[in-house]
Design an enzyme around this catalytic site. Structure first.
Site, short mmCIF file in Angstrom:
data_model
loop_
_atom_site.label_atom_id
_atom_site.label_comp_id
_atom_site.label_asym_id
_atom_site.label_seq_id
_atom_site.Cartn_x
_atom_site.Cartn_y
_atom_site.Cartn_z
N ASP A 271 67.86 83.20 104.72
CA ASP A 271 66.83 82.46 104.48
C ASP A 271 65.63 83.10 103.29
O ASP A 271 65.43 84.76 103.49
CB ASP A 271 65.86 83.00 106.12
CG ASP A 271 66.78 82.83 107.16
OD1 ASP A 271 67.97 83.05 107.02
OD2 ASP A 271 66.67 82.21 108.85
N HIS A 273 62.34 80.52 103.60
CA HIS A 273 61.36 80.38 104.48
C HIS A 273 60.02 79.84 103.84
O HIS A 273 59.01 80.48 103.96
CB HIS A 273 61.51 81.09 106.18
CG HIS A 273 62.34 81.25 107.31
ND1 HIS A 273 61.77 79.94 107.29
CD2 HIS A 273 62.84 82.48 107.02
CE1 HIS A 273 62.88 80.00 108.51
NE2 HIS A 273 63.34 81.03 108.71
N ASP A 300 67.79 77.61 106.00
CA ASP A 300 66.69 78.35 106.25
C ASP A 300 65.67 78.70 104.97
O ASP A 300 64.83 79.68 105.17
CB ASP A 300 66.37 79.16 107.30
CG ASP A 300 65.79 78.92 108.87
OD1 ASP A 300 66.73 77.71 109.01
OD2 ASP A 300 65.74 79.44 109.44
N ASP A 303 59.77 76.20 106.38
CA ASP A 303 59.17 76.59 107.57
C ASP A 303 59.06 77.41 107.11
O ASP A 303 58.84 78.95 106.25
CB ASP A 303 60.53 75.83 108.62
CG ASP A 303 60.43 75.11 109.05
OD1 ASP A 303 58.95 73.64 108.67
OD2 ASP A 303 60.91 74.32 109.95
N ARG A 304 57.62 77.93 107.86
CA ARG A 304 57.04 79.39 107.83
C ARG A 304 55.83 79.62 106.91
O ARG A 304 55.08 79.84 107.25
CB ARG A 304 58.16 81.05 107.99
CG ARG A 304 59.27 80.78 109.68
CD ARG A 304 58.05 81.20 110.95
NE ARG A 304 59.25 81.24 112.13
CZ ARG A 304 58.83 81.57 113.65
NH1 ARG A 304 57.23 82.13 112.85
NH2 ARG A 304 58.78 81.76 114.12
N ASN A 332 69.01 75.55 110.87
CA ASN A 332 68.05 75.49 111.82
C ASN A 332 67.15 75.21 111.34
O ASN A 332 66.46 74.03 112.39
CB ASN A 332 68.46 76.49 113.54
CG ASN A 332 67.14 77.81 112.83
OD1 ASN A 332 67.33 78.17 112.40
ND2 ASN A 332 66.50 77.72 114.31
N HIS A 333 66.76 75.28 110.77
CA HIS A 333 65.47 75.11 110.39
C HIS A 333 64.85 73.78 109.57
O HIS A 333 64.25 72.79 108.43
CB HIS A 333 64.33 75.85 109.74
CG HIS A 333 63.70 77.01 110.78
ND1 HIS A 333 62.22 76.48 111.77
CD2 HIS A 333 63.70 77.85 111.56
CE1 HIS A 333 61.74 77.39 111.62
NE2 HIS A 333 62.75 78.49 112.29
N HIS A 400 74.69 79.75 108.53
CA HIS A 400 73.41 80.27 109.20
C HIS A 400 73.46 80.86 109.84
O HIS A 400 73.09 81.78 110.12
CB HIS A 400 72.35 78.53 108.69
CG HIS A 400 70.79 79.74 109.67
ND1 HIS A 400 70.39 80.19 108.44
CD2 HIS A 400 70.22 79.65 110.43
CE1 HIS A 400 69.10 80.60 108.75
NE2 HIS A 400 69.00 79.94 109.99
N ARG A 449 66.84 84.22 121.94
CA ARG A 449 66.62 83.10 121.16
C ARG A 449 65.61 82.27 122.23
O ARG A 449 64.79 81.64 121.66
CB ARG A 449 66.92 82.31 120.11
CG ARG A 449 66.86 83.40 118.95
CD ARG A 449 68.19 82.62 117.98
NE ARG A 449 68.32 83.02 116.07
CZ ARG A 449 67.50 83.67 116.13
NH1 ARG A 449 66.14 83.08 115.68
NH2 ARG A 449 68.43 84.12 114.71
N HIS A 476 69.81 83.74 109.64
CA HIS A 476 69.39 83.59 110.53
C HIS A 476 68.77 84.92 111.47
O HIS A 476 67.62 84.45 112.43
CB HIS A 476 70.51 83.24 111.87
CG HIS A 476 69.63 82.11 112.98
ND1 HIS A 476 68.69 81.10 112.90
CD2 HIS A 476 70.40 82.52 114.36
CE1 HIS A 476 68.70 80.57 114.49
NE2 HIS A 476 69.36 81.30 115.40
#
Length: 546
Positions: A271, A273, A300, A303-304, A332-333, A400, A449, A476
């Protein structure tokens, strides 16, 4: 962020260099009454719990969230009747992205004290993170019933209600067979509705004899410098990069096979991000993709972080230029519901407009779901527990999230998953590939999660044996040292966003695999970035999810 970046650490394959799991499941209270006859706690244990809480608070303030979670857990063991301990651990687990565990902790705090406004607030923010906006709204209303003058919560309730209405509206107007964003962008271009403004003075895409744009290494270098100056590309260039990458993704299967020829290697990146400046530092360590050195970004990318556009355009530009040396898995993002909540949708629309976001959202669905790395040479030294392919070589499954709720899934099953135009959802093979996590205990368990499952070392070994896979590389999850080797060496987590969301204090890492299937692990520190906070485009919800 760190004052200065570090060079990669010495390569190591030792599990001792990896990071232990960040947290453990919540102690169950099935045998403990939470009413007036709850189990008595001695004065000594109450005092010990208070002392542990103080230590945990200090660890939390220092952003050592794994240590804080452990200390709050020890305090709860001493005094399980104290709701603030459960609420504090819930907040810590939110920082660790263990949202399912955090919901459980906040719920225990509410059982102990039904008028505990902060516990309802923590649970509300957790529900937002797993996209259960209706439950989040219900908990925000509980907070306001207890604290009717809390203007911050009023604002967050209104923002969440607005987001839910937007999501429901978009679902309601989705039309089966609606023209794809790919086709619509081509139409707009053909109509002259997306030409480059003549005043644009940044890096230029080359033009072929047929009048089509093409990408060059020089353009990517200029684009990166342009981004570092805080500038954006023209919308037409954004579309050309995304469409150029799309042309390669759409030809790939859901499971991509990458052969690592003799003398070559591949770097697996976790990730990132939206942490653009850390990505540039990372690329300076790995090197750019070329015929002897491939890159695989394991989901990923967005995002963030608040430079997700810059990250995804850089990665897509390399895919357009070097389709056989640059690979990107879906995370997943790379999904609509996550982008709506965690900032990428807001950032894409702010920088390049609604149609650009629609284009990104569709192209995300064309990203492969996993990659099978196949070294071309047999191992130099065979290990006792090696699982090899039928040809006697190592091969690595890169995904991921992780493995499945059933054992019999084959590589061919993954290869055939219909992914284009589809979102991961809450169940099924695609969801599990992008959402699951490893656990220490054998078998399968609930996800920390609140989405997907957790899978144990026996699950990993059976799946690897069935499919002739030597190991799984997945991402992840934050790891304090950037990576973690577990499941008897068969599962490795790699995370490449150092000092995640400017507060986790973790290192980043990447994994290099050569043509004999040997793995090396490299760590790196965060690098400074301009003064913009993570989730700056999250529409008022960012502060709750950091």
């Amino acid at each position: 962020m760190a004052d200065s970046p570090s060079t990669p650490s010495s390569p190591t394959s030792s599990a001792s260099a990896s990071t232990p799991p960040s947290s453990v499941p919540s102690p169950q209270l099935d045998t403990l009454s939470l009413t007036e006859d709850r189990a008595p706690v001695s004065e000594a244990d109450i005092a010990a719990a208070a002392a542990l809480k103080a230590q945990a608070n200090k660890a939390f303030s220092g952003h050592d969230f794994p240590a804080a979670a452990r200390l709050y857990s020890e305090a709860i063991e001493k005094n399980p009747n104290e709701p603030t301990l459960w609420c504090n651990r819930a907040y810590t687990r939110m920082k660790l992205e263990e949202v399912g565990y955090a919901i459980s902790d906040a719920t225990q705090a509410i059982k102990l004290d039904p008028k505990y406004a902060k516990a309802y607030y923590r649970r509300a923010t957790c529900y937002i993170q797993i996209l259960n906006h209706q439950k989040s709204i219900a908990d925000f209303k509980k907070v306001l019933a207890l604290e009717p003058k809390n203007d911050l919560v009023k604002s967050q309730l209104q923002t969440t209600q607005k987001l839910l209405r937007k999501i429901e509206f978009e679902k309601a107007i989705e039309v089966e067979g609606e023209k794809s964003p790919i086709d619509r962008c081509h139409e707009i271009i053909a109509e002259g509705g997306c030409d480059v403004d003549k005043s644009y003075s940044g890096p230029k895409l080359d033009v072929t004899d047929e009048g089509k744009y093409k990408i060059t290494p020089q353009f990517i270098e200029g684009m990166i410098e342009w981004f570092k100056g805080g500038k954006t590309l023209p919308k037409r260039y954004v579309w050309e990069i995304v469409l150029g990458a799309y042309g390669h993704f759409i030809k790939e299967e859901s499971l991509v096979t990458v052969d690592v020829e003799e003398g070559s290697c591949i770097d697996v990146i976790g990730d990132v991000h939206g942490q653009f400046y850390d990505l540039l530092h990372l690329y300076s360590l790995t090197g750019k993709p070329d015929p002897k050195h491939y890159l695989l970004m394991n989901g990923d990318l967005v995002d963030r972080g608040s430079w997700s556009i810059e990250v995804i355009l850089t990665a897509f530009a390399y895919k357009w230029l070097y389709p056989k040396y640059m690979y990107i898995n879906r995370g997943n993002h790379e999904a609509k519901d996550m982008n709506s909540t965690y900032g990428f949708e807001g950032e894409a629309k702010h920088k390049h407009g609604d149609q650009s976001y629609k284009l990104f959202a569709h192209v995300f669905t064309t990203l492969p779901l996993a990659t099978l790395i196949c070294p071309s040479q047999p191992p130099r030294i065979r290990k006792a527990n090696d699982i090899l392919s039928a040809e006697g070589k190592r091969q690595f499954f890169v995904v991921h999230g992780g493995l499945f709720s059933k054992d019999e899934v084959t590589l061919d099953d993954i290869r055939k998953i219909p992914r284009v135009g589809k979102q991961p959802g809450q169940q099924g093979l695609m969801c599990e590939l992008l959402w699951t996590d490893p656990q220490e205990a054998p078998g399968r368990g609930p996800s920390k999660r609140g989405v997907g499952i957790a899978f144990g070392p026996d699950v990993t070994k059976r799946w690897c044996t069935l499919n002739g896979v030597s190991g799984i590389l997945r991402s992840h999850e934050v790891r304090q040292n950037g990576y973690q080797i577990e499941h008897d060496g068969l599962c490795t987590t790699v995370f490449s966003a150092p000092n995640y969301v400017d507060q986790a204090g973790n290192k980043g890492a990447y994994v290099r695999i050569d043509s004999n299937g040997e793995q090396q692990y490299f760590q790196f520190e965060a690098t400074p970035h301009p003064p913009m906070k993570p989730m700056a485009y999250a529409g008022g919800l960012g502060s709750m999810m950091m």
